[in-house]
Design a protein around this motif. Structure first.
Motif, PDB file in Angstrom:
ATOM      1  N   ALA A 526     -56.657  31.687   2.293  1.00  0.00           N
ATOM      2  CA  ALA A 526     -55.592  32.416   1.584  1.00  0.00           C
ATOM      3  C   ALA A 526     -54.304  31.753   2.066  1.00  0.00           C
ATOM      4  N   PRO A 527     -54.008  30.557   1.533  1.00  0.00           N
ATOM      5  CA  PRO A 527     -53.012  29.687   2.168  1.00  0.00           C
ATOM      6  C   PRO A 527     -51.611  30.291   2.212  1.00  0.00           C
ATOM      7  N   HIS A 528     -51.321  31.200   1.297  1.00  0.00           N
ATOM      8  CA  HIS A 528     -49.960  31.747   1.257  1.00  0.00           C
ATOM      9  C   HIS A 528     -49.940  33.256   1.483  1.00  0.00           C
ATOM     10  N   LYS A 529     -50.942  33.689   2.219  1.00  0.00           N
ATOM     11  CA  LYS A 529     -51.030  35.093   2.615  1.00  0.00           C
ATOM     12  C   LYS A 529     -49.725  35.542   3.287  1.00  0.00           C
ATOM     13  N   GLU A 530     -49.203  34.658   4.115  1.00  0.00           N
ATOM     14  CA  GLU A 530     -47.922  34.955   4.769  1.00  0.00           C
ATOM     15  C   GLU A 530     -46.904  33.872   4.413  1.00  0.00           C
ATOM     16  N   GLY A 531     -46.722  33.697   3.154  1.00  0.00           N
ATOM     17  CA  GLY A 531     -45.753  32.682   2.716  1.00  0.00           C
ATOM     18  C   GLY A 531     -46.280  31.289   2.991  1.00  0.00           C
ATOM     19  N   ASN A 532     -45.640  30.613   3.965  1.00  0.00           N
ATOM     20  CA  ASN A 532     -46.089  29.258   4.324  1.00  0.00           C
ATOM     21  C   ASN A 532     -46.113  28.302   3.153  1.00  0.00           C
ATOM     22  N   PHE A 533     -45.173  28.447   2.262  1.00  0.00           N
ATOM     23  CA  PHE A 533     -45.114  27.480   1.164  1.00  0.00           C
ATOM     24  C   PHE A 533     -44.471  26.200   1.690  1.00  0.00           C
ATOM     25  N   PRO A 534     -45.012  25.041   1.320  1.00  0.00           N
ATOM     26  CA  PRO A 534     -44.415  23.798   1.814  1.00  0.00           C
ATOM     27  C   PRO A 534     -43.122  23.421   1.068  1.00  0.00           C
ATOM     28  N   THR A 535     -42.221  24.378   0.964  1.00  0.00           N
ATOM     29  CA  THR A 535     -40.896  24.134   0.365  1.00  0.00           C
ATOM     30  C   THR A 535     -39.890  24.056   1.520  1.00  0.00           C
ATOM     31  N   PRO A 536     -38.673  23.633   1.242  1.00  0.00           N
ATOM     32  CA  PRO A 536     -37.680  23.539   2.327  1.00  0.00           C
ATOM     33  C   PRO A 536     -37.467  24.870   3.061  1.00  0.00           C
ATOM     34  N   THR A 537     -37.619  26.002   2.364  1.00  0.00           N
ATOM     35  CA  THR A 537     -37.408  27.302   3.014  1.00  0.00           C
ATOM     36  C   THR A 537     -38.710  27.940   3.504  1.00  0.00           C
ATOM     37  N   GLY A 538     -39.846  27.351   3.135  1.00  0.00           N
ATOM     38  CA  GLY A 538     -41.136  27.973   3.453  1.00  0.00           C
ATOM     39  C   GLY A 538     -41.487  29.116   2.512  1.00  0.00           C
ATOM     40  N   LYS A 539     -40.645  29.337   1.491  1.00  0.00           N
ATOM     41  CA  LYS A 539     -40.870  30.449   0.560  1.00  0.00           C
ATOM     42  C   LYS A 539     -41.143  29.947  -0.851  1.00  0.00           C
ATOM     43  N   CYS A 540     -41.630  30.852  -1.674  1.00  0.00           N
ATOM     44  CA  CYS A 540     -41.815  30.532  -3.095  1.00  0.00           C
ATOM     45  C   CYS A 540     -40.458  30.665  -3.782  1.00  0.00           C
ATOM     46  N   HIS A 541     -40.079  29.629  -4.539  1.00  0.00           N
ATOM     47  CA  HIS A 541     -38.745  29.608  -5.141  1.00  0.00           C
ATOM     48  C   HIS A 541     -38.741  30.060  -6.586  1.00  0.00           C
ATOM     49  N   PHE A 542     -38.432  31.373  -6.782  1.00  0.00           N
ATOM     50  CA  PHE A 542     -38.113  31.816  -8.144  1.00  0.00           C
ATOM     51  C   PHE A 542     -36.842  31.078  -8.577  1.00  0.00           C
ATOM     52  N   LEU A 543     -35.941  30.914  -7.604  1.00  0.00           N
ATOM     53  CA  LEU A 543     -34.655  30.263  -7.840  1.00  0.00           C
ATOM     54  C   LEU A 543     -34.630  28.922  -7.104  1.00  0.00           C
ATOM     55  N   VAL A 544     -34.309  27.854  -7.823  1.00  0.00           N
ATOM     56  CA  VAL A 544     -34.095  26.559  -7.146  1.00  0.00           C
ATOM     57  C   VAL A 544     -32.688  26.095  -7.474  1.00  0.00           C
ATOM     58  N   GLU A 545     -31.952  25.744  -6.461  1.00  0.00           N
ATOM     59  CA  GLU A 545     -30.567  25.362  -6.740  1.00  0.00           C
ATOM     60  C   GLU A 545     -30.385  23.854  -6.665  1.00  0.00           C
ATOM     61  N   GLY A 546     -29.583  23.345  -7.603  1.00  0.00           N
ATOM     62  CA  GLY A 546     -29.183  21.932  -7.563  1.00  0.00           C
ATOM     63  C   GLY A 546     -30.284  20.949  -7.906  1.00  0.00           C
ATOM     64  N   ALA A 547     -31.380  21.409  -8.500  1.00  0.00           N
ATOM     65  CA  ALA A 547     -32.480  20.479  -8.784  1.00  0.00           C
ATOM     66  C   ALA A 547     -32.161  19.620 -10.006  1.00  0.00           C
ATOM     67  N   LYS A 548     -32.575  18.369  -9.916  1.00  0.00           N
ATOM     68  CA  LYS A 548     -32.467  17.447 -11.057  1.00  0.00           C
ATOM     69  C   LYS A 548     -33.889  17.103 -11.486  1.00  0.00           C
ATOM     70  N   ASN A 549     -34.026  16.775 -12.746  1.00  0.00           N
ATOM     71  CA  ASN A 549     -35.341  16.393 -13.254  1.00  0.00           C
ATOM     72  C   ASN A 549     -35.850  15.151 -12.503  1.00  0.00           C
ATOM     73  N   PHE A 550     -37.132  15.147 -12.179  1.00  0.00           N
ATOM     74  CA  PHE A 550     -37.710  13.969 -11.526  1.00  0.00           C
ATOM     75  C   PHE A 550     -39.166  13.839 -11.934  1.00  0.00           C
ATOM     76  N   VAL A 551     -39.695  12.648 -11.741  1.00  0.00           N
ATOM     77  CA  VAL A 551     -41.107  12.404 -12.028  1.00  0.00           C
ATOM     78  C   VAL A 551     -41.831  12.374 -10.689  1.00  0.00           C
TER      79      VAL A 551
END
Ligand SMILES: Nc1nc2c(c(=O)[nH]1)N[C@H]1C(S)=C(S)[C@@H](COP(=O)(O)OP(=O)(O)OC[C@H]3O[C@@H](n4cnc5c(=O)[nH]c(N)nc54)[C@H](O)[C@@H]3O)O[C@H]1N2
Ligand SMILES: Nc1nc2c(c(=O)[nH]1)N[C@H]1C(S)=C(S)[C@@H](COP(=O)(O)OP(=O)(O)OC[C@H]3O[C@@H](n4cnc5c(=O)[nH]c(N)nc54)[C@H](O)[C@@H]3O)O[C@H]1N2
Ligand code: SF4
Ligand SMILES: [Mo]
Length: 708
Positions: A526-551
């Motif tokens: 249950a990899p995200h039972k306690e968050g642990n998302f491999p994002t910069p904040t460790g959280k799931c991002h409903f909101l992402v700021e400043g993102a640009k399109n990328f491949v």
């Protein structure tokens, strides 16, 4: 597990571009492949292969297989070739390329490949490293899942997400824009077992696919409107007070902003857009939030309209909103490939790309070859292997026009004279599955898969990697990777010291055929039972700021972004298709039908569509049309019809059926152009979607008429 390989039975891995990446057993006598079986020990394969592969030996020894290097002797596209030696073939290629480089520079050459072979050595490698060193134009490969990858990384980061095997623990399963019965058969077996254990299976598909028919509930949105459905689910989950406030608070970013964004996206708002009743949307929202563990399997078709990336962002938010990630068997599956420890930088050598090298996208190769995209220098040579753009890429009439150019030098490494190889100046015979050692990448499960070289290549066929080794030697490339044997490549291509590989090495794989990565078991993960998302904040991002399109990696090379993309909306939203009655009524007057072009049950992309038994099973090229749509056009069942828009046309037999709704037609992919009058990609568009330069195959209006 098989500790010792039986005499004459070897471990194989299905090399095709399929999420199942089956572990196979090759039975070989005197260097000849006798038969294939699914490995009974492998927890996904479970001893069974699909209809495409069950007689794989017949593909190895098919009478049409290319056995020798050949040079074109007739007009382009005439398929008149003459046998030459390997030396003649390679010398000619090198001479032509050197002349092109002298006159135009190396960027006048472009490689074109995809996952026709999905091996680390013969699929992803060699070609990239070789062409990077040559200084060729970089071919950006976004055939499949790139919009999805961009959306996924922005929202949850490079996590494997919900393990497909954990679905056995799910109580509620949503298969969204995926025809598992045909395209992910071995996952479907797990879903069916869960269904027998009492799980409810919901399929969200634009028509009644085989999978939709086997579901407990088929929800049928209009093509390209899933984003509206997803936003309405978010709205309804919040409005019904079903959000897991504790999970949201601890492990997500941007809940208040998401709630505000979704405020007007009520089920009543979504009903006319999607064609799904508001009451059904509310019910789905309720069940998805309350029946835990709830699992969502996203198919690649979710990305295939202009708003595809935003749609996947919205869907990926749902399990964090409901807290489904708390449970084994809860969450969402995109591609488990993110936790496979492959060293793409070693495999593809993006460090060898000269600074400032241009990028041409593979979906837009027709535009690039015909000059519609102005290129200086123009493309004067293309080498194609592991891909068949003439049937698979959009705007194929343009691709064919480009390949017909007298001044274009086309090299094709193939098993068969495919629709693309038909236009080649030099054809090279490539080895097939059982004839070369490799490890097969899997984007659909958490196993490493080994493939032994156990059969001899017929004629003078050689493995892809050997082709590039020989070319590199002729160009005098000194980097050691160009000299590695296939076995040495495997030693270098996997991060054997990573925690995921604990206790696994190449020797282990040679003895066992496959190994599960050490990333938890399907019964406890249950990899995200306690968050642990491999994002910069460790959280799931409903909101992402400043993102640009990328491949995103991994299917394109891991080069740094060349062009900074457009700004990405920080919140998920519904972005409708470009080609729709709502967005372009003028276009819709001329071309009122929405076409969807999913995979064929009996083919693997365009592979097998030239083999008689497979064609018999799959049937001739067809288009599914609703009775009402057929009636107004005077079409009766079995009529030959033309499907057309301003990009092109193809002919097919009409199948009148309730499986498609009024206004929607379905024609499946993979039929060969040389055996048909056009194919479904004659009419599809090379326009990108909102994220990851993904294709827009489901964002496509056509008209169907009787053909005489
Ligand atoms: N309309 C429409 N178009 C689509 C899609 C869709 O849903 N609708 N789907 C898209 C998707 S998801 C994908 S992934 C792409 C796939 O597009 P492609 O990757 O172009 O698909 P294939 O037809 O499998 O082409 C693979 C070719 O490689 C050859 N090949 C296989 N193994 C080897 C090998 O070991 N060596 C060499 N040299 N050649 C080999 C095969 O003979 C075959 O001709 O198509 C895309 N196109
Ligand atoms: N038999 C077989 N298996 C294959 C392949 C093959 O060619 N043949 N190809 C392999 C490859 S490369 C890939 S990427 C996978 C892909 O496998 P899937 O993810 O299953 O992709 P598709 O078959 O393109 O489309 C899946 C379903 O999405 C539906 N769909 C299309 N557009 C929309 C839409 O806008 N909304 C909704 N809700 N549904 C939509 C289609 O009707 C179809 O039933 O399959 C792999 N497996
Ligand atoms: S095509 Fe897919 S299901 Fe069929 S054998 Fe290969 S990996 Fe398995
Ligand atoms: Mo794909």
């Amino acid at each position: 597990m098989n500790e010792i390989i039986q005499d004459g039975v070897f471990f194989g891995g299905c090399p095709h571009d399929c999420p199942d990446t089956c572990s196979m057993l090759f039975e070989v006598r005197d260097g000849v492949l006798q038969s294939v079986r699914g490995n009974p020990d492998h927890p996904m394969t479970r001893g069974g292969l699909c209809v495409k592969l069950k007689d794989y030996e017949k593909r190895h020894y098919h009478p049409d297989r290319i056995l020798y290097p050949m040079r074109r002797i007739g007009p382009k596209g005439s398929k008149q070739f003459q046998r030459i030696t390997w030396d003649e073939a390679l010398n000619e290629i090198v001479a032509r390329w050197k002349a092109i480089i002298a006159e135009y520079g190396p960027q006048a050459i472009i490689p074109y490949s995809y996952l026709g072979h999905q091996g680390l050595v013969h699929g992803l490698n060699g070609g990239d490293a070789f062409f990077n060193k040559l200084g060729a134009t970089v071919c950006e490969r976004t055939f499949c899942g790139e919009g999805s990858c961009t959306a996924w990384l922005l929202t949850v980061g490079p996590t494997a997400g919900l393990d497909p095997e954990s679905y056995i623990h799910s109580k509620y399963i949503v298969i969204w824009a995926c025809n598992s019965v045909s395209t992910n058969l071995h996952h479907w077996a797990i879903v069916r077992d869960a269904q027998k254990n009492g799980a409810k299976v919901v399929v969200i598909d634009a028509y009644a696919s085989r999978t939709a028919k086997a579901a407990d509930w088929h929800i049928c949105p209009k093509p390209g409107t899933d984003g509206a459905l997803a936003m309405a689910l978010i709205n309804s989950i919040i409005e019904q007070g079903l959000a897991d406030r504790d999970y949201v608070e601890k492990y997500t970013v941007g809940f208040e902003e998401l709630r505000e964004r979704a405020r007007t996206c009520t089920p009543e708002w979504a009903e006319p857009i999607t064609g799904v009743a508001a009451a059904d949307i509310r019910k789905l929202a309720y069940e998805l939030a309350t029946e835990q563990p709830a699992a969502i399997r996203m198919g690649v078709a979710l990305e295939r309209h202009y708003g595809g990336g935003q749609t996947i962002r919205a869907v990926t938010c749902i399990p964090a909103l409901t807290g489904a990630w708390r449970h084994v068997g809860g969450g969402v599956t995109q591609f488990p490939v993110w936790e496979h420890p492959y060293k793409f930088d070693v495999i593809c050598r993006p460090d060898l790309i000269p600074q400032g090298t241009r990028v041409v996208n593979n979906l837009q190769i027709g535009r690039a070859l015909t000059g519609e995209i102005p290129l200086d220098p123009p493309i004067m040579s293309m080498m194609c292997w592991n891909s068949n753009p003439v049937t698979q890429a959009p705007e194929t009439d343009k691709i064919v026009a480009g390949l017909m150019r007298e001044d274009l030098f086309l090299v094709s490494a193939e098993h068969f004279i495919s629709d693309t190889a038909s236009y080649a100046d030099i054809v090279l015979p490539a080895s097939m599955g059982a004839e070369m050692e490799d490890m097969i990448l899997s984007w659909g499960h958490l196993y490493l898969t080994y493939n032994a070289k156990c059969a001899d290549s017929p004629g003078e066929a050689i493995p892809n990697n050997e082709i590039f080794r020989r070319l590199a030697a002729r160009f005098g490339f000194e980097e050691e990777n160009f000299k590695w044997t296939d076995s040495e490549c495997l030693e270098h291509y996997v991060d054997w010291n990573s925690p995921a590989c604990e206790g696994i090495d190449l020797d282990y794989l040679r003895r066992h055929g496959y190994a599960r990565l050490k990333v938890g078991t399907p019964d406890d993960r249950a990899p995200h039972k306690e968050g642990n998302f491999p994002t910069p904040t460790g959280k799931c991002h409903f909101l992402v700021e400043g993102a640009k399109n990328f491949v995103a990696p991994p299917f394109r090379q891991m080069y740094e972004d060349f062009q900074p993309g457009e700004d990405i909306d920080p919140l998920p939203n519904y972005v409708g298709p470009r080609e729709s009655h709502a967005n372009d009524p003028e276009l819709a007057k001329r071309f009122p039908l929405n076409i969807v072009s999913p995979k064929s049950h009996g083919f693997l992309n365009s592979c097998y569509a030239n083999m008689e038994q497979k064609l018999q099973g799959q049937g001739e090229q067809f288009v599914m049309i609703n009775q009402r749509d057929a009636d107004v056009r005077g079409i009766v069942n079995g009529d030959r019809v033309q499907v057309a828009n301003s990009r092109g046309a193809f002919k097919a037999v009409a199948r009148i059926t309730d499986d498609v709704k009024f206004g929607v037609v379905v024609a499946t992919l993979g039929y060969w152009r040389q055996l048909n009058d056009g194919t479904v990609n004659s009419i599809s568009s090379a326009a990108f979607t909102d994220m990851g330069h993904a294709p827009s195959f489901s964002d496509n209006l056509v008209e169907v008429t009787r053909a005489n």
